[in-house]
Design a protein around this motif. Structure first.
Motif, short mmCIF file in Angstrom:
data_model
loop_
_atom_site.label_atom_id
_atom_site.label_comp_id
_atom_site.label_asym_id
_atom_site.label_seq_id
_atom_site.Cartn_x
_atom_site.Cartn_y
_atom_site.Cartn_z
N ARG A 1 19.76 -32.51 15.11
CA ARG A 1 19.01 -32.04 13.95
C ARG A 1 17.58 -32.59 13.95
O ARG A 1 16.63 -31.87 13.64
CB ARG A 1 19.72 -32.44 12.65
CG ARG A 1 19.00 -31.91 11.41
CD ARG A 1 19.65 -32.37 10.12
NE ARG A 1 18.86 -31.94 8.98
CZ ARG A 1 19.20 -30.97 8.14
NH1 ARG A 1 20.33 -30.31 8.31
NH2 ARG A 1 18.41 -30.65 7.13
N GLU A 2 17.41 -33.86 14.33
CA GLU A 2 16.09 -34.45 14.33
C GLU A 2 15.16 -33.76 15.32
O GLU A 2 13.99 -33.52 15.03
CB GLU A 2 16.17 -35.95 14.65
CG GLU A 2 14.83 -36.67 14.54
CD GLU A 2 14.90 -38.13 14.90
OE1 GLU A 2 13.87 -38.82 14.76
OE2 GLU A 2 15.98 -38.60 15.34
N ALA A 3 15.69 -33.41 16.50
CA ALA A 3 14.87 -32.71 17.50
C ALA A 3 14.42 -31.36 16.97
O ALA A 3 13.27 -30.95 17.19
CB ALA A 3 15.66 -32.54 18.79
N LEU A 4 15.31 -30.68 16.26
CA LEU A 4 14.95 -29.38 15.68
C LEU A 4 13.90 -29.56 14.59
O LEU A 4 12.94 -28.79 14.51
CB LEU A 4 16.19 -28.70 15.12
CG LEU A 4 15.99 -27.33 14.45
CD1 LEU A 4 15.27 -26.36 15.37
CD2 LEU A 4 17.32 -26.76 14.00
N GLU A 5 14.05 -30.59 13.78
CA GLU A 5 13.08 -30.85 12.71
C GLU A 5 11.70 -31.14 13.31
O GLU A 5 10.69 -30.63 12.82
CB GLU A 5 13.54 -32.04 11.86
CG GLU A 5 14.73 -31.73 10.97
CD GLU A 5 15.27 -32.95 10.27
OE1 GLU A 5 16.00 -32.80 9.28
OE2 GLU A 5 14.97 -34.10 10.73
N VAL A 6 11.66 -31.95 14.36
CA VAL A 6 10.39 -32.29 15.01
C VAL A 6 9.77 -31.05 15.66
O VAL A 6 8.56 -30.84 15.60
CB VAL A 6 10.59 -33.41 16.06
CG1 VAL A 6 9.32 -33.61 16.89
CG2 VAL A 6 10.98 -34.71 15.37
N THR A 7 10.61 -30.21 16.27
CA THR A 7 10.13 -28.96 16.87
C THR A 7 9.44 -28.09 15.84
O THR A 7 8.35 -27.56 16.07
CB THR A 7 11.30 -28.20 17.52
OG1 THR A 7 11.83 -28.96 18.61
CG2 THR A 7 10.84 -26.83 18.03
N LEU A 8 10.07 -27.94 14.69
CA LEU A 8 9.49 -27.12 13.63
C LEU A 8 8.25 -27.76 13.02
O LEU A 8 7.30 -27.06 12.65
CB LEU A 8 10.54 -26.89 12.53
CG LEU A 8 11.75 -26.03 12.93
CD1 LEU A 8 12.82 -26.08 11.86
CD2 LEU A 8 11.33 -24.60 13.22
N GLU A 9 8.23 -29.07 12.96
CA GLU A 9 7.10 -29.78 12.37
C GLU A 9 5.89 -29.78 13.30
O GLU A 9 4.77 -29.47 12.88
CB GLU A 9 7.50 -31.23 12.05
CG GLU A 9 6.39 -32.07 11.43
CD GLU A 9 5.97 -31.59 10.05
OE1 GLU A 9 4.78 -31.72 9.71
OE2 GLU A 9 6.85 -31.07 9.32
N LYS A 10 6.11 -30.12 14.56
CA LYS A 10 5.01 -30.25 15.52
C LYS A 10 4.64 -28.93 16.19
O LYS A 10 3.58 -28.83 16.82
CB LYS A 10 5.38 -31.28 16.60
CG LYS A 10 5.55 -32.70 16.08
CD LYS A 10 6.14 -33.63 17.13
CE LYS A 10 5.34 -33.68 18.40
NZ LYS A 10 5.91 -34.64 19.40
N GLN A 11 5.53 -27.94 16.07
CA GLN A 11 5.33 -26.65 16.74
C GLN A 11 5.30 -26.80 18.25
O GLN A 11 4.71 -25.99 18.97
CB GLN A 11 4.05 -25.95 16.24
CG GLN A 11 4.10 -25.54 14.77
CD GLN A 11 5.11 -24.43 14.51
OE1 GLN A 11 4.92 -23.29 14.93
NE2 GLN A 11 6.20 -24.75 13.81
N LEU A 12 5.96 -27.85 18.74
CA LEU A 12 6.15 -28.09 20.17
C LEU A 12 7.64 -28.31 20.40
O LEU A 12 8.27 -29.10 19.69
CB LEU A 12 5.36 -29.32 20.64
CG LEU A 12 3.84 -29.23 20.57
CD1 LEU A 12 3.22 -30.58 20.93
CD2 LEU A 12 3.30 -28.13 21.50
N VAL A 13 8.20 -27.62 21.40
CA VAL A 13 9.64 -27.69 21.62
C VAL A 13 10.03 -29.11 22.03
O VAL A 13 9.50 -29.66 23.01
CB VAL A 13 10.08 -26.67 22.68
CG1 VAL A 13 11.58 -26.78 22.92
CG2 VAL A 13 9.70 -25.25 22.25
N THR A 14 10.95 -29.66 21.28
CA THR A 14 11.39 -31.05 21.46
C THR A 14 12.91 -31.08 21.55
O THR A 14 13.60 -30.46 20.74
CB THR A 14 10.92 -31.93 20.30
OG1 THR A 14 9.48 -31.91 20.25
CG2 THR A 14 11.39 -33.36 20.46
N PHE A 15 13.42 -31.79 22.54
CA PHE A 15 14.85 -31.89 22.77
C PHE A 15 15.34 -33.31 22.52
O PHE A 15 14.54 -34.24 22.33
CB PHE A 15 15.20 -31.51 24.21
CG PHE A 15 14.77 -30.13 24.61
CD1 PHE A 15 15.54 -29.03 24.28
CD2 PHE A 15 13.60 -29.92 25.32
CE1 PHE A 15 15.16 -27.75 24.65
CE2 PHE A 15 13.20 -28.65 25.70
CZ PHE A 15 13.99 -27.56 25.36
#
Length: 203
Positions: free
Chosen positions: A39-53
């Protein structure tokens, strides 16, 4: 279902804290890579607009391209019907695979993906030196030249069909598509918008 900050709770992390996330080039449709997200990786992806795993080997969050600068800029996040896996549309900034290829699935390519790749290359030539390529030289000329080329190639396509010369028809159609993309780019338009227009007509 499109996932955003407001409905992120819809994603089912109850079955597993890590769920698969497949990344697809938003322009070409090429599957670029597959990773895992919590969930945290998805939250960061949406926040930063950079795909994060979530990196299983590093046991931490990992933004794609954090060392290579070959980041994946987020376009959209979708979940499947069970809401326990993700499909991510992104714009790659450089090769995605650590081996230097465009995709981690290097031997796969949708048939029409090249049109998207060609459009991307043409867009990059808009600000290049006119001496660097034929495409760049077209952008340096007056708009009327591009309009003329589309008209000429359209006529050549029709003439090739009338002659029943399929090889010439293919060649002239390729020329027409190329010059049409150039003209669209000059007007700030894309092939995706043309496709959307066709889809709306189909409805």
């Amino acid at each position: 279902m499109i996932i955003n900050k407001q409905n992120i709770a819809e994603v089912d992390f109850n079955k597993s804290t890590l769920i698969p996330a497949i990344v697809q080039d938003a322009l070409t449709g090429v599957v670029l890579m597959q990773g895992f997200m919590n969930r945290e990786a998805l939250e960061v992806t949406l926040e930063k607009q950079l795909v994060t795993f979530y990196s299983r080997s590093k046991s931490r969050l990992w933004t794609k391209g954090e060392t290579s600068n070959n980041v994946l800029t987020l376009v959209e996040v979708h979940t499947d019907c069970d809401k326990d896996s993700l499909l991510i549309y992104a714009k790659p900034q450089g090769p995605t695979c650590h081996l230097g290829s465009e995709s981690c699935f290097a031997d796969t390519m949708p048939e029409l993906a090249f049109l998207g790749k060609l459009e991307r290359v043409i867009a990059q030539r808009k600000t290049a030196s006119p001496k660097s390529s034929y495409t760049a030289s077209l952008f340096a000329k007056d708009l009327s030249r591009s309009c003329q080329k589309v008209g000429e190639e359209g006529v050549e396509v029709a003439l090739a069909a009338m002659k029943n010369d399929n090889q010439e028809l293919l060649n002239e159609s390729a020329d027409l598509l190329y010059h049409l993309i150039v003209l669209l780019q000059r007007q700030g338009l894309t092939l995706s918008e043309v496709v959307s227009t066709l889809e709306n007509r189909h409805k």
